[in-house]
Design an enzyme around this catalytic site. Structure first.
Site, short mmCIF file in Angstrom:
data_model
loop_
_atom_site.label_atom_id
_atom_site.label_comp_id
_atom_site.label_asym_id
_atom_site.label_seq_id
_atom_site.Cartn_x
_atom_site.Cartn_y
_atom_site.Cartn_z
N ASP A 9 32.90 33.26 108.39
CA ASP A 9 33.73 32.76 107.74
C ASP A 9 33.07 31.26 107.26
O ASP A 9 32.07 30.92 108.26
CB ASP A 9 35.08 32.24 108.39
CG ASP A 9 35.91 31.40 107.74
OD1 ASP A 9 36.09 31.68 106.47
OD2 ASP A 9 36.54 30.37 108.36
N SER A 10 33.60 30.59 106.39
CA SER A 10 33.20 29.14 106.22
C SER A 10 33.32 28.46 107.31
O SER A 10 32.87 26.96 107.21
CB SER A 10 33.38 28.56 104.58
OG SER A 10 34.95 28.61 104.92
N TYR A 41 33.88 25.78 101.63
CA TYR A 41 33.13 26.60 100.29
C TYR A 41 33.95 26.55 99.41
O TYR A 41 33.39 26.92 98.16
CB TYR A 41 33.10 28.28 100.79
CG TYR A 41 31.69 28.51 101.77
CD1 TYR A 41 31.15 27.39 102.48
CD2 TYR A 41 31.44 29.63 102.00
CE1 TYR A 41 30.05 27.73 103.32
CE2 TYR A 41 30.30 30.07 102.78
CZ TYR A 41 29.67 28.96 103.60
OH TYR A 41 28.73 29.54 104.47
N GLY A 42 35.31 26.45 99.41
CA GLY A 42 36.13 26.65 98.26
C GLY A 42 35.99 25.56 97.12
O GLY A 42 36.60 25.90 96.00
N CYS A 72 36.65 35.56 104.96
CA CYS A 72 36.93 34.44 104.21
C CYS A 72 37.10 34.97 102.85
O CYS A 72 36.47 35.51 102.17
CB CYS A 72 35.57 33.49 104.17
SG CYS A 72 35.42 32.15 102.94
N CYS A 183 43.62 32.34 102.27
CA CYS A 183 42.65 31.65 102.93
C CYS A 183 42.72 31.97 104.12
O CYS A 183 43.82 31.65 104.62
CB CYS A 183 42.95 30.17 102.20
SG CYS A 183 41.83 29.15 103.05
N HIS A 185 42.12 29.98 106.66
CA HIS A 185 42.41 28.90 107.27
C HIS A 185 44.07 28.82 107.45
O HIS A 185 44.60 27.95 108.18
CB HIS A 185 41.96 27.52 106.67
CG HIS A 185 40.63 27.21 106.91
ND1 HIS A 185 39.58 28.19 106.75
CD2 HIS A 185 39.88 26.18 107.41
CE1 HIS A 185 38.30 27.76 106.96
NE2 HIS A 185 38.77 26.37 107.58
#
Ligand code: DGL
Length: 271
Positions: A9-10, A41-42, A72, A183, A185
């Protein structure tokens, strides 16, 4: 087979997928790599997302992983096809599992998708949803303030409520009955998102379905670990060890046994 499963994942968001993998596959050893140093990264270009993702993949391939989970959405949107074509191990992402879960849940076919700028720009979710069910009406919304808020450890409270409610205002004007957290997160602020959208909207995270798909994939490829011991897990961050450890502890706070099976280290990638 005792080789580990690699999860990338980022940042810290992929830990929500890892948590579910540990629950569903307790014998599998996991190696998690979060590129917290270069997160988010988004808001990056396609070329950067591809380059950074490949650097993470190379790092984990050197650790002899038997399967790769791209935990991710942004990396999945831009690299899944390429990684599936280039790597000799099974690779899955989080977008199709999320889309499938939303289709199971919606009653009126109006599905909201929230994600990073890059994920929303890629159109990967509407494509996946319509690829499974042509009548779905997708409503996409990029939510750039959410990832920095989560990475800073702000998950609930008045500040989080205000940011989330303001950002989601355009979706509240639609008829969606289901909302995909596009996402990794966002599950960390799931309660705040649910509160802003109201109880009538079903909020979907792809973690459970992704873990199920991982399990099915391991079985099909005869890669399941048949051993009878509890797995030990390695987590790597490219960024600040202290903050990453704190967020890991928050995510696993109700699961002390899993927390005890994790060791956290610093990773250095190419650039
Ligand atoms: N983990 C990323 C995702 O699921 C979000 C964070 C970022 O922008 O890097 O899209």
């Amino acid at each position: 087979m005792e080789r580990p499963i690699g999860v990338i994942d980022s940042g810290v968001g992929g830990l929500t997928v890892v948590h579910e993998l540990m629950r569903q596959l307790p014998r599998e050893k996991l190696i998690y790599l979060g590129d917290t140093k270069r997160c988010p990264y988004g808001s990056r270009s396609e070329q950067e997302i591809k380059q950074f993702t490949w650097e993470m993949v190379v790092y984990l391939i050197k650790q002899n992983i038997k399967m790769l989970v791209i935990a991710c959405n942004t990396a999945t949107a831009y690299t899944l096809k390429e990684l599936q074509a280039e790597l000799s191990i099974p690779v899955i992402g989080v977008i199709r599992p999320g889309a499938r879960t939303a289709i199971k849940e919606t009653n009126n076919n109006e599905v909201g998708i929230i994600g990073t700028d890059a994920t929303i720009r890629s159109g990967a979710y509407p494509r996946a949803l319509k690829g499974i069910h042509a009548n779905i009406i997708p409503h996409s919304l990029a939510c750039p303030p959410f990832v920095p808020m989560v990475e800073a450890g702000v998950h609930a409270g008045p500040k989080a409520d205000r940011i989330v409610s303001d950002t989601l205002a355009p979706l509240k004007k639609t008829n969606i009955d289901t909302l995909i957290l596009g996402c990794t997160h966002y599950p960390l602020i799931r309660d705040t998102i649910q509160k802003a959208m109201g109880e009538a909207v079903t909020v979907i995270s792809s973690s459970e379905e992704t873990a199920r798909e991982t399990s099915a994939m391991l079985e099909v490829h005869h890669l399941l670990n048949e051993g009878n011991h509890t797995a030990k897990h390695l987590f790597y961050t490219t960024g600040e060890l202290e903050l990453f450890t704190k967020i890991t502890q928050t995510i696993f706070q109700d699961d002390n046994q899993s927390l005890q099976s994790i060791t956290i280290h610093q990773a250095k990638l190419q650039s």
